[in-house]
Design an enzyme around this catalytic site. Structure first.
Site, PDB file in Angstrom:
ATOM      1  N   GLU A  76       0.817  -1.227   0.000  1.00 54.41           N
ATOM      2  CA  GLU A  76       0.000   0.000   0.000  1.00 54.41           C
ATOM      3  C   GLU A  76       0.843   1.266   0.000  1.00 54.41           C
ATOM      4  OE1 GLU A  76      -0.565  -2.677   1.783  1.00 54.41           O
ATOM      5  OE2 GLU A  76      -2.697  -3.038   2.140  1.00 54.41           O
ATOM      6  N   LYS A 130      -1.140 -10.219  23.457  1.00 54.85           N
ATOM      7  CA  LYS A 130      -1.506  -9.301  24.534  1.00 54.85           C
ATOM      8  C   LYS A 130      -1.722 -10.146  25.787  1.00 54.85           C
ATOM      9  CE  LYS A 130      -3.764  -4.895  24.797  1.00 54.85           C
ATOM     10  NZ  LYS A 130      -4.859  -4.040  24.362  1.00 54.85           N
ATOM     11  N   TRP A 177       1.342  -5.655  25.924  1.00 53.33           N
ATOM     12  CA  TRP A 177       1.880  -6.200  24.683  1.00 53.33           C
ATOM     13  C   TRP A 177       3.152  -7.018  24.935  1.00 53.33           C
ATOM     14  CZ3 TRP A 177      -1.449  -5.757  21.005  1.00 53.33           C
ATOM     15  CH2 TRP A 177      -2.223  -4.616  20.848  1.00 53.33           C
TER      16      TRP A 177
HETATM   17  P1  AMP Z   1       3.494  -6.435   2.105  1.00 50.44           P
HETATM   18  O1  AMP Z   1       2.442  -5.487   1.698  1.00 50.44           O
HETATM   19  O2  AMP Z   1       3.208  -7.844   1.697  1.00 50.44           O
HETATM   20  O3  AMP Z   1       4.826  -5.958   1.679  1.00 50.44           O
HETATM   21  O4  AMP Z   1       3.526  -6.508   3.681  1.00 50.44           O
HETATM   22  C1  AMP Z   1       3.691  -5.353   4.447  1.00 50.44           C
HETATM   23  C2  AMP Z   1       3.906  -5.759   5.875  1.00 50.44           C
HETATM   24  O5  AMP Z   1       5.127  -6.485   6.013  1.00 50.44           O
HETATM   25  C3  AMP Z   1       4.044  -4.602   6.814  1.00 50.44           C
HETATM   26  O6  AMP Z   1       2.797  -4.089   7.223  1.00 50.44           O
HETATM   27  C4  AMP Z   1       4.810  -5.216   7.964  1.00 50.44           C
HETATM   28  O7  AMP Z   1       3.941  -5.926   8.823  1.00 50.44           O
HETATM   29  C5  AMP Z   1       5.720  -6.206   7.262  1.00 50.44           C
HETATM   30  N1  AMP Z   1       7.051  -5.637   7.063  1.00 50.44           N
HETATM   31  C6  AMP Z   1       7.562  -5.049   5.972  1.00 50.44           C
HETATM   32  N2  AMP Z   1       8.830  -4.663   6.170  1.00 50.44           N
HETATM   33  C7  AMP Z   1       9.149  -5.018   7.432  1.00 50.44           C
HETATM   34  C8  AMP Z   1      10.318  -4.891   8.250  1.00 50.44           C
HETATM   35  N3  AMP Z   1      11.448  -4.327   7.820  1.00 50.44           N
HETATM   36  N4  AMP Z   1      10.254  -5.363   9.516  1.00 50.44           N
HETATM   37  C9  AMP Z   1       9.132  -5.948   9.988  1.00 50.44           C
HETATM   38  N5  AMP Z   1       8.015  -6.094   9.271  1.00 50.44           N
HETATM   39  C10 AMP Z   1       8.012  -5.636   8.008  1.00 50.44           C
END
Ligand code: AMP
Length: 550
Positions: free
Chosen positions: A332, A447, A452
């Site tokens: 997004e 939780k 958390w």
């Molecule tokens: P996507 O749209 O499939 O790329 O997923 C996005 C989600 O991936 C985000 O909302 C995070 O939850 C996770 N995400 C992306 N980059 C990271 C990161 N560097 N560390 C932890 N979670 C991440």
């Protein structure tokens, strides 16, 4: 009073035109599905993209219509990036790792008119072709000699024949409103139907500018960029665009994503910067370590998509001298939101303190604003401790999903309470320097007794144990605390590790009440199409594990 400057729309075609005119001899190198290495220059790539744009028009693709791709990272895919978007049509990159049923649903929902695909995916496309009700033409991305003698797909077209059928002379990329849709990507959607994020020329070009900045991915004409992150996963984090903007050499690995194949390309092509999710780097590092290899030209690697484990950061930086650029983003967000480059006053901190900062997801790049809010929606302070849901807004953040229901209308605004902020579903802290750290996900949180517990921290500790190959921490239901952390662990081959030994490993590393209540050893952890652990599946399987314990 308006300014008196030229009004030039921010169009994707201008990126390619710039690469052709200013970096014309720069190379694009691709490992092809056919098995060989293909080389071309930006001048050649631009000419072929123009011919493909004409071919798409000849197939009847009109402005705004979607052209699907099922393809690896390669020069033909790159040509389609520019040919389709540059013409005013929409490039829809499909994820070939999805289940065939889901692919058919997505292509239908997007109303793809043409589907271009690599030969690897011929059996997949043959299996779903009948169900793709909107697709009028199927294009196999090979030359004439590699076309199959027979296929279940009627009227299958050959990519190189389409290019050969068109001339390059006299073609001009059309000019149109920069807010026109350019490309489309569906989110991985672990629950419910996938959702389409429809990028615009303006959002893409602005994201490209920001991604190249020194404190973002720091890209320049001297770079040799190898995106391991697929061109079907959020436009390979924008690298196919930013490489053209800065005139970098581009190396596209095709289907060869194993450690050996990647390392060979890094070395033979002099790659300086790469980008991918942690799981890819695990394979590469394992290969490099087991063979006693080094990286002779690689200087930086962008790691994102899920949290970069500190052990991986250490392996890259301390053992191999490769700087890790830890980045956070989402489909997004086109996808870049934050990047973890240290500020001036942080550079001389002791190593451990620097590591702690680098393990965070980073600071917002210009163009992305963010805030964290509590359950009551009130903004929380940037003190590095208060943790709440992360909301973002900016010029390359989704406003609404593509016709969320099958009714042809755009989905509702994604904003929280009409305030113009997109709720990310991530739970984070932000410190006084603006470094955001994801502590959990709103859709996937632990939780315990109203407090958390950060599952990602627990996973990172478990992953640092030498006998652990993969670890997931999930919220297991608990009679007293509502939820408690449960570790689901895959041991390394031939390693022996038992529950008590692993739990003892947590001592002193976290607050005692954060220690997982139990460990379940499994053979494999289910992964989604983009390599993320499917925690909801794990919760279904193991969420009741603690119910009968005290
Ligand atoms: P996507 O749209 O499939 O790329 O997923 C996005 C989600 O991936 C985000 O909302 C995070 O939850 C996770 N995400 C992306 N980059 C990271 C990161 N560097 N560390 C932890 N979670 C991440």
């Amino acid at each position: 009073m308006n300014g008196l400057m030229m009004d030039q729309p921010l169009l994707i075609s201008t990126l390619l035109r710039h690469a052709e005119r200013h970096h014309g001899t720069q190379e694009v190198v691709s490992r092809r599905v056919e098995g060989d290495i293909h080389r071309c220059t930006y001048v050649e790539l631009a000419a072929r993209s123009r011919r493909m744009a004409r071919a798409m028009a000849a197939l009847g693709v009109a402005a705004g219509q979607r052209v699907g791709t099922l393809a690896w990272n390669g020069y033909r895919h790159l040509e389609l990036y520019y040919a389709v978007s540059g013409s005013g049509a929409v490039l829809h990159t499909l994820n070939p790792r999805l289940h065939a049923d889901q692919l058919a649903w997505i292509a239908d929902h997007a109303e793809d008119q043409v589907l271009c695909f690599d030969k690897t995916f011929l059996p997949l496309v043959e299996s779903v072709a009948q169900r793709l009700t909107t697709v009028r033409h199927f294009v196999l991305m090979v030359d004439h000699d590699h076309m199959p003698a027979s296929t279940a797909i009627p009227g299958l077209l050959c990519y190189e024949d389409l290019i050969d059928g068109q001339a390059d002379d006299g073609f001009e990329w059309p000019a149109f409103d920069e807010n026109t849709a350019s490309s489309l990507c569906y989110t991985s959607g672990t629950t419910g139907h996938p959702k389409g994020v429809l990028y615009s020329h303006r959002s893409t070009v602005l994201h490209t500018f920001a991604s190249a900045l020194p404190d973002a991915l720091n890209l320049g004409a001297r770079d040799v960029i190898l995106p391991v992150v697929p061109m079907f996963h959020v436009n390979a984090w924008g690298l196919p665009y930013s490489a053209c903007m800065v005139g970098a050499k581009l190396v596209l690995p095709g289907p060869g994503l194993g450690g050996k194949s990647l390392h060979e390309l890094f070395e033979t092509e002099g790659v300086t910067l790469s980008a991918g999710v942690p799981t890819v780097w695990q394979g590469l590092l394992a290969h490099v370590q087991s063979q006693g290899l080094t990286f002779s030209t690689m200087r930086r690697t962008v790691i994102g998509g899920s949290a970069c484990p500190p052990a991986m950061m250490e392996a890259f930086e301390d053992t191999h001298g490769v700087q890790v650029i830890h980045a956070w983003g989402m489909t997004e967000l086109s996808p870049i939101g934050t990047v973890g480059i240290l500020k001036g006053h942080q550079q001389d901190l002791p190593r451990e303190q620097r590591r702690t900062i680098q393990a965070k997801q980073g600071r917002g790049v210009f163009g992305i604003d963010m805030k964290i809010v509590g359950d009551d929606g009130e903004e929380l302070p940037w003190d590095g401790r208060a943790s709440g849901e992360l909301l973002v807004r900016g010029a390359w953040v989704v406003d609404r999903y593509l016709k969320a229901d099958h009714d042809g209308q755009p989905g509702p605004l994604v904003h929280r309470n009409g305030q113009g902020w997109f709720p990310t579903g991530d739970v984070a802290t932000v410190d006084a320097d603006g470094f955001m750290q994801i502590t959990d996900r709103a859709k996937d949180v632990i939780k315990s007794g109203g407090e958390w517990i950060g599952s990602i921290d627990l996973e990172n500790i478990a992953m640092a144990h030498p006998a652990v190959a993969m670890a997931a921490c999930i919220a297991a239901r608990h009679p007293k605390w509502d939820e408690r952390p449960l570790l689901v662990v895959v041991r390394k081959p031939d390693a022996s590790l038992e529950r008590d030994e692993l739990l003892a490993f947590f001592e002193g590393k976290i607050a005692k009440w954060w220690t997982p209540d139990d460990v379940v050893f499994v053979d494999a952890i289910p992964l989604g199409a983009t390599g993320k652990m499917l925690k909801n599946r794990l919760r279904e399987q193991h969420g009741g594990h603690l119910l009968h314990k005290d």
